[in-house]
Design an enzyme around this catalytic site. Structure first.
Site, PDB file in Angstrom:
ATOM      1  N   HIS A  35      -3.157   5.282  -7.784  1.00  0.00           N
ATOM      2  CA  HIS A  35      -2.384   4.369  -6.923  1.00  0.00           C
ATOM      3  C   HIS A  35      -3.161   3.075  -6.776  1.00  0.00           C
ATOM      4  O   HIS A  35      -4.146   2.988  -6.032  1.00  0.00           O
ATOM      5  CB  HIS A  35      -2.123   4.983  -5.548  1.00  0.00           C
ATOM      6  CG  HIS A  35      -1.188   4.161  -4.710  1.00  0.00           C
ATOM      7  ND1 HIS A  35       0.153   4.428  -4.600  1.00  0.00           N
ATOM      8  CD2 HIS A  35      -1.399   3.050  -3.947  1.00  0.00           C
ATOM      9  CE1 HIS A  35       0.733   3.549  -3.813  1.00  0.00           C
ATOM     10  NE2 HIS A  35      -0.200   2.698  -3.400  1.00  0.00           N
ATOM     11  N   CYS A  36      -2.720   2.045  -7.479  1.00  0.00           N
ATOM     12  CA  CYS A  36      -3.334   0.721  -7.386  1.00  0.00           C
ATOM     13  C   CYS A  36      -2.276  -0.310  -7.766  1.00  0.00           C
ATOM     14  O   CYS A  36      -1.161   0.041  -8.162  1.00  0.00           O
ATOM     15  CB  CYS A  36      -4.569   0.616  -8.279  1.00  0.00           C
ATOM     16  SG  CYS A  36      -4.282   1.129  -9.993  1.00  0.00           S
ATOM     17  N   THR A  81       5.998  -4.491  -2.947  1.00  0.00           N
ATOM     18  CA  THR A  81       7.187  -5.214  -2.511  1.00  0.00           C
ATOM     19  C   THR A  81       7.052  -6.726  -2.659  1.00  0.00           C
ATOM     20  O   THR A  81       8.062  -7.430  -2.730  1.00  0.00           O
ATOM     21  CB  THR A  81       7.510  -4.877  -1.043  1.00  0.00           C
ATOM     22  OG1 THR A  81       6.406  -5.253  -0.214  1.00  0.00           O
ATOM     23  CG2 THR A  81       7.787  -3.396  -0.885  1.00  0.00           C
ATOM     24  N   ARG A 128       9.761   3.463  -7.255  1.00  0.00           N
ATOM     25  CA  ARG A 128       9.308   3.581  -5.874  1.00  0.00           C
ATOM     26  C   ARG A 128      10.420   3.180  -4.925  1.00  0.00           C
ATOM     27  O   ARG A 128      11.036   2.128  -5.086  1.00  0.00           O
ATOM     28  CB  ARG A 128       8.091   2.684  -5.641  1.00  0.00           C
ATOM     29  CG  ARG A 128       7.338   2.974  -4.343  1.00  0.00           C
ATOM     30  CD  ARG A 128       6.246   1.952  -4.128  1.00  0.00           C
ATOM     31  NE  ARG A 128       5.238   2.416  -3.166  1.00  0.00           N
ATOM     32  CZ  ARG A 128       4.408   1.611  -2.522  1.00  0.00           C
ATOM     33  NH1 ARG A 128       4.463   0.298  -2.724  1.00  0.00           N
ATOM     34  NH2 ARG A 128       3.511   2.094  -1.673  1.00  0.00           N
ATOM     35  N   TYR A 161       7.738   5.999   0.033  1.00  0.00           N
ATOM     36  CA  TYR A 161       6.784   5.480   1.012  1.00  0.00           C
ATOM     37  C   TYR A 161       7.495   5.391   2.353  1.00  0.00           C
ATOM     38  O   TYR A 161       8.495   4.689   2.496  1.00  0.00           O
ATOM     39  CB  TYR A 161       6.288   4.105   0.571  1.00  0.00           C
ATOM     40  CG  TYR A 161       5.138   3.544   1.382  1.00  0.00           C
ATOM     41  CD1 TYR A 161       4.234   4.369   2.044  1.00  0.00           C
ATOM     42  CD2 TYR A 161       4.936   2.161   1.461  1.00  0.00           C
ATOM     43  CE1 TYR A 161       3.174   3.852   2.766  1.00  0.00           C
ATOM     44  CE2 TYR A 161       3.874   1.630   2.186  1.00  0.00           C
ATOM     45  CZ  TYR A 161       2.996   2.473   2.833  1.00  0.00           C
ATOM     46  OH  TYR A 161       1.948   1.954   3.554  1.00  0.00           O
ATOM     47  N   HIS A 185       0.471   8.444   0.425  1.00  0.00           N
ATOM     48  CA  HIS A 185      -0.472   8.469   1.541  1.00  0.00           C
ATOM     49  C   HIS A 185      -0.121   9.521   2.603  1.00  0.00           C
ATOM     50  O   HIS A 185      -0.206   9.263   3.817  1.00  0.00           O
ATOM     51  CB  HIS A 185      -0.561   7.082   2.185  1.00  0.00           C
ATOM     52  CG  HIS A 185      -0.539   5.951   1.192  1.00  0.00           C
ATOM     53  ND1 HIS A 185      -1.185   6.019  -0.033  1.00  0.00           N
ATOM     54  CD2 HIS A 185       0.075   4.733   1.233  1.00  0.00           C
ATOM     55  CE1 HIS A 185      -0.970   4.887  -0.700  1.00  0.00           C
ATOM     56  NE2 HIS A 185      -0.208   4.098   0.039  1.00  0.00           N
ATOM     57  N   ASP A 261      -5.692   2.348  -3.963  1.00  0.00           N
ATOM     58  CA  ASP A 261      -4.778   1.378  -3.345  1.00  0.00           C
ATOM     59  C   ASP A 261      -5.290  -0.050  -3.497  1.00  0.00           C
ATOM     60  O   ASP A 261      -4.838  -0.958  -2.798  1.00  0.00           O
ATOM     61  CB  ASP A 261      -4.511   1.688  -1.868  1.00  0.00           C
ATOM     62  CG  ASP A 261      -3.337   0.881  -1.302  1.00  0.00           C
ATOM     63  OD1 ASP A 261      -2.356   0.679  -2.033  1.00  0.00           O
ATOM     64  OD2 ASP A 261      -3.417   0.443  -0.142  1.00  0.00           O
ATOM     65  N   ASN A 266      -2.106  -6.180   2.995  1.00  0.00           N
ATOM     66  CA  ASN A 266      -1.606  -6.052   4.373  1.00  0.00           C
ATOM     67  C   ASN A 266      -2.653  -5.582   5.370  1.00  0.00           C
ATOM     68  O   ASN A 266      -2.289  -5.197   6.488  1.00  0.00           O
ATOM     69  CB  ASN A 266      -0.401  -5.109   4.481  1.00  0.00           C
ATOM     70  CG  ASN A 266       0.645  -5.357   3.422  1.00  0.00           C
ATOM     71  OD1 ASN A 266       0.691  -6.430   2.829  1.00  0.00           O
ATOM     72  ND2 ASN A 266       1.490  -4.383   3.188  1.00  0.00           N
TER      73      ASN A 266
END
Length: 308
Positions: A35-36, A81, A128, A161, A185, A261, A266
């Site tokens: 996950h990146c 996003t 996603r 998510y 997560h 990640d 954020n």
């Protein structure tokens, strides 16, 4: 790490950590950072006009340098996003990864079958669906279900998510999805609550009753209340997340994934040292067998099944 100019990010949000430490924990051969992200550079891959945040530019060269620094062999790059459904930055990274990266895209209803085939050839293996209200606007569930039915034919999966408090509302939709489902997560549990409390027990039940559901045990920096400060050395950083992630790894050893990640968009309170995040792994996967499942066997089975 390769250096590059920073974009004008959302005020108050931090830049990623430029000089991560070398992890004490040596990941097993073939380990996957599952996950990146890559962001921009904005002059080549502009951010979506409808985005709700602007990140720092974070290039494929920087991601691959981090991969090598941390000791990983492969990446799974997830569309964020801020780029909307414009997957070009991610696809560009996949095309330069020499087979060492796969991707999770954002797909819209009007994406053609030809568009999906192009993404598949580039290395996309999932889509996603984001249900975090502060990050995205609502997409009708019937549209998402239509997309899921189409990508099932390609053997892709759906990444979801959401936040823990919303699981009850979303349960029926999630359990109706026809594909493998991967939760980002751990569904963002409130780690100030008990690991055997009703909220996390709901998530455990969700995983138990739906054997097609997997989970990433990632992002302690997003979930932690105690933060990166250690009591007895760095191995105790993010200690309040450990019971939740360890329970997931030990209960569902064949359906868990892990990722950095990077570049951690954020975040406002602190930016994690990615080397320290890698040192979090042996706290939650406490044996070589569990570590190999988490970091090698599970992600390879999901993203590179042809090599298994």
């Amino acid at each position: 790490m390769v250096e590059t100019a920073r974009s004008e990010k959302t005020p108050g949000w931090l830049d990623w950590y430029e000089n991560p430490s070398k992890p004490r924990f040596k990941v097993p051969p073939g380990a996957v950072d599952a996950h990146c992200h890559v962001f921009g550079p904005k002059d080549k891959f502009p951010y979506a006009p409808e985005r709700k945040y602007t990140p720092c530019d974070a290039s494929k060269e920087q991601l691959f340098a981090l991969r090598d620094h941390l000791g990983f062999s492969r990446n799974v790059i997830v569309q964020a996003t801020c780029h909307g459904a414009d997957n070009r930055a991610m696809v560009d990274a996949l095309n330069h990864a020499h087979g060492r990266a796969r991707g999770v895209a954002t797909v819209r209803r009007d994406s053609s079958d030809a568009d999906l085939r192009v993404l598949h050839e580039a290395g996309i293996r999932g889509v996603r669906f984001n249900f975090v209200r502060r990050l995205v606007d609502f997409t009708p569930r019937e549209e998402l279900m239509e997309i899921a039915a189409r990508i099932e034919k390609l053997g892709w999966h759906v990444v979801i998510y959401f936040e823990a408090v919303d699981l009850a509302e979303l349960w029926d939709f999630f359990t109706a999805l026809p594909t493998t489902v991967v939760v980002d997560h751990m569904g963002r549990p409130d780690v100030s609550k008990a690991v055997d409390g009703p909220e996390f027990e709901r998530f455990i039940k969700f995983m138990t009753e739906n054997p097609n559901v997997w989970s990433k045990v990632s992002c302690p920096e997003r979930l932690s209340v105690s933060g990166p400060v250690a009591l007895n050395g760095e191995q105790n950083a993010y200690r309040d997340v450990v019971p939740f992630a360890r329970r997931m790894v030990e209960t569902f050893p064949d359906r868990v994934l892990w990722g950095t990640d990077w570049p951690h968009p954020n975040l406002k309170n602190h930016m994690p040292d990615d080397g320290l995040l890698v040192d979090f792994i042996p706290q939650i996967a406490t044996t070589p067998e569990l570590q190999r499942k988490l970091l090698v066997e599970n992600p390879m089975r999901l993203y590179w099944p042809e090599l298994c």
